[in-house]
Design a protein around this motif. Structure first.
Motif, short mmCIF file in Angstrom:
data_model
loop_
_atom_site.label_atom_id
_atom_site.label_comp_id
_atom_site.label_asym_id
_atom_site.label_seq_id
_atom_site.Cartn_x
_atom_site.Cartn_y
_atom_site.Cartn_z
N LYS A 245 61.87 21.03 -18.79
CA LYS A 245 61.19 21.09 -17.50
C LYS A 245 62.21 21.22 -16.37
CE LYS A 245 57.42 20.93 -15.02
NZ LYS A 245 56.33 21.92 -15.20
N TYR A 246 63.28 20.45 -16.48
CA TYR A 246 64.34 20.54 -15.47
C TYR A 246 64.95 21.94 -15.48
CZ TYR A 246 68.90 19.93 -13.23
OH TYR A 246 69.99 20.08 -12.43
N ASP A 247 65.23 22.46 -16.66
CA ASP A 247 65.85 23.78 -16.79
C ASP A 247 64.96 24.88 -16.21
OD1 ASP A 247 68.03 22.61 -18.03
OD2 ASP A 247 67.34 23.07 -20.07
N SER A 248 63.64 24.66 -16.20
CA SER A 248 62.71 25.68 -15.71
C SER A 248 62.61 25.72 -14.19
CB SER A 248 61.31 25.43 -16.30
OG SER A 248 60.69 24.31 -15.66
N LEU A 249 63.16 24.72 -13.53
CA LEU A 249 63.06 24.65 -12.07
C LEU A 249 63.95 25.69 -11.40
CD1 LEU A 249 63.19 20.76 -11.52
CD2 LEU A 249 61.15 22.22 -11.61
N THR A 250 63.57 26.10 -10.22
CA THR A 250 64.42 26.97 -9.43
C THR A 250 65.64 26.19 -8.96
OG1 THR A 250 63.16 26.40 -7.44
CG2 THR A 250 62.50 28.40 -8.63
N PRO A 251 66.74 26.88 -8.62
CA PRO A 251 67.96 26.17 -8.22
C PRO A 251 67.76 25.18 -7.08
CG PRO A 251 68.45 28.48 -8.63
CD PRO A 251 66.96 28.34 -8.72
N ASP A 252 66.92 25.52 -6.10
CA ASP A 252 66.72 24.60 -4.98
C ASP A 252 66.00 23.33 -5.42
OD1 ASP A 252 64.50 26.31 -5.44
OD2 ASP A 252 63.64 25.74 -3.49
N LEU A 253 65.06 23.45 -6.36
CA LEU A 253 64.35 22.27 -6.85
C LEU A 253 65.25 21.43 -7.77
CD1 LEU A 253 60.72 23.59 -7.49
CD2 LEU A 253 61.68 22.51 -5.44
N LYS A 254 66.08 22.11 -8.56
CA LYS A 254 67.05 21.37 -9.38
C LYS A 254 67.96 20.53 -8.50
CE LYS A 254 67.52 24.47 -13.39
NZ LYS A 254 68.41 25.44 -14.05
N LYS A 255 68.38 21.11 -7.39
CA LYS A 255 69.28 20.40 -6.47
C LYS A 255 68.61 19.14 -5.93
CE LYS A 255 72.59 21.32 -2.76
NZ LYS A 255 72.37 20.12 -1.96
N ILE A 256 67.32 19.23 -5.64
CA ILE A 256 66.59 18.06 -5.14
C ILE A 256 66.55 16.96 -6.21
CG2 ILE A 256 64.29 17.23 -4.46
CD1 ILE A 256 63.96 19.97 -3.01
N ILE A 257 66.29 17.35 -7.45
CA ILE A 257 66.31 16.36 -8.55
C ILE A 257 67.70 15.75 -8.67
CG2 ILE A 257 66.12 16.05 -11.05
CD1 ILE A 257 63.41 16.37 -9.73
N ASP A 258 68.73 16.59 -8.64
CA ASP A 258 70.10 16.09 -8.77
C ASP A 258 70.45 15.14 -7.64
OD1 ASP A 258 70.33 17.67 -11.00
OD2 ASP A 258 71.46 19.27 -10.01
N ASN A 259 70.00 15.46 -6.43
CA ASN A 259 70.30 14.61 -5.28
C ASN A 259 69.55 13.29 -5.31
OD1 ASN A 259 72.01 16.55 -4.28
ND2 ASN A 259 70.55 17.38 -2.79
N ASN A 260 68.52 13.22 -6.14
CA ASN A 260 67.71 12.01 -6.23
C ASN A 260 67.78 11.40 -7.63
OD1 ASN A 260 66.10 11.65 -3.56
ND2 ASN A 260 66.04 13.84 -3.98
N SER A 261 68.94 11.50 -8.21
CA SER A 261 69.17 10.85 -9.51
C SER A 261 70.62 10.41 -9.57
CB SER A 261 68.84 11.81 -10.66
OG SER A 261 69.66 12.96 -10.61
N GLY A 262 70.94 9.61 -10.58
CA GLY A 262 72.32 9.20 -10.76
C GLY A 262 72.59 7.75 -10.39
N GLN A 263 73.82 7.49 -10.05
CA GLN A 263 74.25 6.12 -9.79
C GLN A 263 73.54 5.51 -8.58
OE1 GLN A 263 77.70 4.57 -7.54
NE2 GLN A 263 78.73 4.79 -9.51
N ALA A 264 73.34 6.31 -7.53
CA ALA A 264 72.69 5.79 -6.33
C ALA A 264 71.25 5.36 -6.62
CB ALA A 264 72.73 6.83 -5.22
N LEU A 265 70.52 6.21 -7.35
CA LEU A 265 69.14 5.86 -7.70
C LEU A 265 69.11 4.64 -8.63
CD1 LEU A 265 66.10 6.51 -7.59
CD2 LEU A 265 66.44 8.00 -9.57
N SER A 266 70.07 4.57 -9.53
CA SER A 266 70.15 3.43 -10.44
C SER A 266 70.33 2.13 -9.66
CB SER A 266 71.31 3.63 -11.42
OG SER A 266 71.12 4.78 -12.22
N GLY A 267 71.26 2.14 -8.72
CA GLY A 267 71.48 0.96 -7.90
C GLY A 267 70.27 0.60 -7.07
N MET A 268 69.60 1.62 -6.52
CA MET A 268 68.40 1.38 -5.74
C MET A 268 67.30 0.73 -6.59
SD MET A 268 65.58 3.92 -4.22
CE MET A 268 64.60 3.53 -5.66
N ALA A 269 67.20 1.19 -7.85
CA ALA A 269 66.19 0.63 -8.76
C ALA A 269 66.48 -0.84 -9.03
CB ALA A 269 66.17 1.41 -10.06
N GLY A 270 67.75 -1.17 -9.30
CA GLY A 270 68.10 -2.57 -9.52
C GLY A 270 67.79 -3.43 -8.31
N LYS A 271 68.09 -2.92 -7.13
CA LYS A 271 67.80 -3.64 -5.89
C LYS A 271 66.30 -3.83 -5.69
CE LYS A 271 69.03 -3.57 -0.97
NZ LYS A 271 69.77 -2.81 0.09
#
Length: 345
Positions: free
Chosen positions: A250-276
């Motif tokens: 599903k991620y691979d099927s996204l357009t580059p701009d939508l992939k970028k939005i997913i990438d910008n809203n995932s990772g260490q920052a989101l992980s920390g936010m979830a813990g908080k």
């Protein structure tokens, strides 16, 4: 002839426009699946805000359809497979619900590893990147996180010492916590959170170990009389790990701009936010238990528990070694990352 030519040209222009990348890009609706009710803190403080953010940043080109309470079918232990196989586009679940499948990250579920959910969640993201990528290669991880301190929620008596657990049946979420409860003298009963309420009401179990954030989702405050916390100055006697993940295709099927939005809203920052967010949810969940009796298990008693639980850590290191990994290095790495994000504490 001229009129006919103009009509043909106009039709060709329309066809070309329809085939352009901009026109071909379709709005995306992500099917998001999890096991708790829509009113749960997991949805209101993590999943829904994430969905709102990607919708806003994509000008509503990418939205979520959230399916709480396993509405797409299956059971909580099957959620990871659902993300892998595309039954759902995004899932939120506990790796520990499939015992032994994700052994590398069980280091974070060992007794007395976690004190700050935010710091530990950031550490967990980095740790997976360094030591456990292979275990999650079948999905695109968006975040890894832990919850706040585990609490004993008991029907008939509080827990003050390990001796109080003798002969009692307690629900626990992961195989590590099950083993720890057994070492402390209790009888562990493994089950996902949605089954806890029914098990408590029917007397199948005498209590459950969950964080306060689970209280409203299960209505635990109506099913038990006692809540036994561990000394807040000490690391939690247990925590569980969670994964928020996306189907890779599903991620691979996204357009580059939508992939970028997913990438910008995932990772260490989101992980920390979830813990908080889950720490915040503990505060809200605890407010619902004020009519019941709460006690704190002392630091001196917990020192005894640390000694009792040490074999679990030793066994985990040995298990990693038996798999051709360096268990001691992984354990030290997890502790160093937790310390790093805890400000060196």
């Amino acid at each position: 002839m001229k009129t006919r030519f103009l009509k043909i040209a106009a039709a060709a222009a329309l066809t070309a426009a329809a085939l352009s990348p901009a026109a071909m890009a379709q709005d995306v609706t992500l099917k998001v699946h999890h096991f708790l009710p829509a009113s749960s803190f997991a949805q209101t403080l993590l999943i829904q805000p994430w969905c709102d953010k990607i919708a806003k940043e994509s000008n509503n080109k990418m939205k979520c359809q959230i399916y709480p309470s396993m509405q797409l079918g299956g059971s909580p232990p099957q959620l990871f497979e659902q993300a892998r196989d595309g039954v759902a586009d995004v899932i939120w679940t506990l790796p520990g619900y499939t015992a032994g499948r994700f052994p590398s990250i069980e280091v974070f579920e060992l007794p007395f590893m976690m004190q700050s959910p935010e710091a530990t969640s950031k550490a967990l993201w980095d740790y997976v990147d360094q030591y456990a990528k292979a275990e999650f290669k079948d999905v695109k991880p968006l975040a890894f996180h832990v919850h706040g301190d585990g609490v004993f929620h008991m029907t008939n008596k509080p827990i003050r010492t390990a001796a109080d657990l003798k002969g009692l049946k307690l629900r626990a979420p992961t195989r590590t916590t099950n083993k720890f409860i057994a070492l402390l003298g209790g009888t562990p009963v493994s089950m996902p959170v949605p089954q806890v309420g029914d098990a408590l009401s029917k007397g199948v179990i005498d209590g459950a170990v969950v964080p306060y954030e689970v209280v409203p989702a299960v209505k635990i405050q109506e099913l038990v009389k006692f809540h036994s916390e561990t000394d807040p100055a000490e690391p939690a006697f247990y925590t569980a790990t969670f994964v928020f993940a996306m189907n890779q295709a599903k991620y691979d099927s996204l357009t580059p701009d939508l992939k970028k939005i997913i990438d910008n809203n995932s990772g260490q920052a989101l992980s920390g936010m979830a813990g908080k967010a889950f720490l915040q949810a503990d505060v809200e969940g605890k407010k619902m238990t004020t009519k019941n009796t709460t006690n704190v298990i002392s630091k001196s008693e917990l020192e005894n528990w640390k000694k009792i639980g040490q074999p679990l850590t030793d066994d985990w290191v040995a298990d990693m070694n038996s798999k051709g990994k360096n268990g001691k290095q992984m354990l030290d790495g997890a502790k160093a990352l937790i310390a790093k994000y805890s400000g060196g504490k």
